[in-house]
Motif scaffolding. Sequence first.
Motif, mmCIF file in Angstrom:
data_model
loop_
_atom_site.group_PDB
_atom_site.id
_atom_site.type_symbol
_atom_site.label_atom_id
_atom_site.label_comp_id
_atom_site.label_asym_id
_atom_site.label_seq_id
_atom_site.Cartn_x
_atom_site.Cartn_y
_atom_site.Cartn_z
ATOM 1 N N GLY A 1 -6.630 10.603 -0.589
ATOM 2 C CA GLY A 1 -6.824 10.447 0.846
ATOM 3 C C GLY A 1 -6.107 11.557 1.595
ATOM 4 O O GLY A 1 -6.303 12.733 1.310
ATOM 5 N N GLU A 2 -5.246 11.175 2.530
ATOM 6 C CA GLU A 2 -4.509 12.169 3.307
ATOM 7 C C GLU A 2 -3.170 12.536 2.678
ATOM 8 O O GLU A 2 -2.405 13.299 3.265
ATOM 9 C CB GLU A 2 -4.275 11.652 4.728
ATOM 10 N N LYS A 3 -2.893 12.021 1.496
ATOM 11 C CA LYS A 3 -1.603 12.260 0.861
ATOM 12 C C LYS A 3 -1.746 13.264 -0.290
ATOM 13 O O LYS A 3 -2.495 13.041 -1.234
ATOM 14 C CB LYS A 3 -1.007 10.955 0.320
ATOM 15 N N LEU A 4 -1.033 14.370 -0.162
ATOM 16 C CA LEU A 4 -0.983 15.373 -1.222
ATOM 17 C C LEU A 4 0.273 15.137 -2.042
ATOM 18 O O LEU A 4 1.388 15.168 -1.509
ATOM 19 C CB LEU A 4 -0.973 16.783 -0.621
ATOM 20 N N TRP A 5 0.068 14.904 -3.334
ATOM 21 C CA TRP A 5 1.170 14.646 -4.251
ATOM 22 C C TRP A 5 1.318 15.805 -5.229
ATOM 23 O O TRP A 5 0.360 16.493 -5.544
ATOM 24 C CB TRP A 5 0.910 13.374 -5.064
ATOM 25 N N PRO B 1 4.952 11.884 -0.968
ATOM 26 C CA PRO B 1 3.767 12.701 -0.723
ATOM 27 C C PRO B 1 3.935 13.531 0.544
ATOM 28 O O PRO B 1 4.895 13.352 1.294
ATOM 29 C CB PRO B 1 2.672 11.639 -0.529
ATOM 30 N N MET B 2 2.996 14.424 0.763
ATOM 31 C CA MET B 2 2.927 15.185 2.002
ATOM 32 C C MET B 2 1.617 14.823 2.697
ATOM 33 O O MET B 2 0.569 14.784 2.063
ATOM 34 C CB MET B 2 2.984 16.696 1.721
ATOM 35 N N THR B 3 1.695 14.543 3.985
ATOM 36 C CA THR B 3 0.502 14.184 4.739
ATOM 37 C C THR B 3 -0.230 15.447 5.176
ATOM 38 O O THR B 3 0.389 16.391 5.688
ATOM 39 C CB THR B 3 0.871 13.349 5.979
#
Length: 348
Positions: free
Chosen positions: A329-333, A118-120
Amino acid sequence: MRAEWLKYRLSFRFTAITSRERLSYKDTYYIKAWNESCPEVIGIGEAGLFRGLSSDDTPEYENILTDICKGINRYANNTESLSEYPSIRFGIESAIRDLMNGGNRCLFPSEWTSGKIPMTINGLIWMGDKATMRSRIDQKLKEGFSCIKVKIGGIDFNQELELLSYIRNQAPDIEIRLDANGAFRAEDALSRLDSLSRFRIHSIEQPIRQGQYDKMSHICSQSPIPIALDEELIGLNDNDSRIKMLETIRPHYIILKPTLTGGFTASDEWIDLAKERGIGWWATSALESNIGLNAIAQWIASHKPEMPQGLGTGQLYDNNIPSPLTLNGEKLWYDPDNNWDMQHIMHL
């Protein structure tokens, strides 16, 4: 190669407030590119003109877009000639890169686009009255964000200080970024920054209006909070002007918005110039739909970022383009098993 553009109106889920304006909708422009020999493969980019902020905001924008699409073969391998039209350049670069990669919206293949990592991102707190902003803060804290960005300058400054105190009491270790959008007066900026500094602020974006190099330079040299510049980058379309700004102001960070800074090539040039001067960077979206957001996120992922990025705008619209982008949440997948639904664009 052929190209055409389509206009699409994005509808906000809520009234988005900045220190400059209130937004209930945003018009954007999709650019479709294809080869006549294989018309079923279509590359798509987004020219996300930001009215009142983009340096190419002009009444002739749609005519210019038409002319550029008609001359797409001239620009396909020379997007630098589009430098005075940064949002169009971003759209053209995205569409061509998408087309060259098979028209599947995978512009920069990486572990992120494979769904492996993921990207934070930071949690964005839009302006509103104090109660509304506090509710939004509570929601981001509940979702587990380790970094939040609070837009300030829209309500009473003392109320904003109270909100920051609330954040620190609720989440002592969270990273707080601020965005003033140029709301401070130059003569008040340092005293306000001093008041804000007791909340251990990571950085503040654009404390005063852009274009005041000497005043901004003084603020950067004296501020107890690291200064990040974003609006200051808009309209600087050659390296000479970029170097002059960076070496005069000497910010701690720059924030890249490819729609406003001229696409991937220009943004990469900004990164090189910043690194040479010991200036940090991160990138954010600029109210694009998922088409533009996807392109920006993939470009960022290719740089393997270590800091949280500003990519939480995909949830802003009621009628966004369904995509593999998934926020947890804060994770972009990026979920490669979740298909794009392009009927909104293909049938326009």
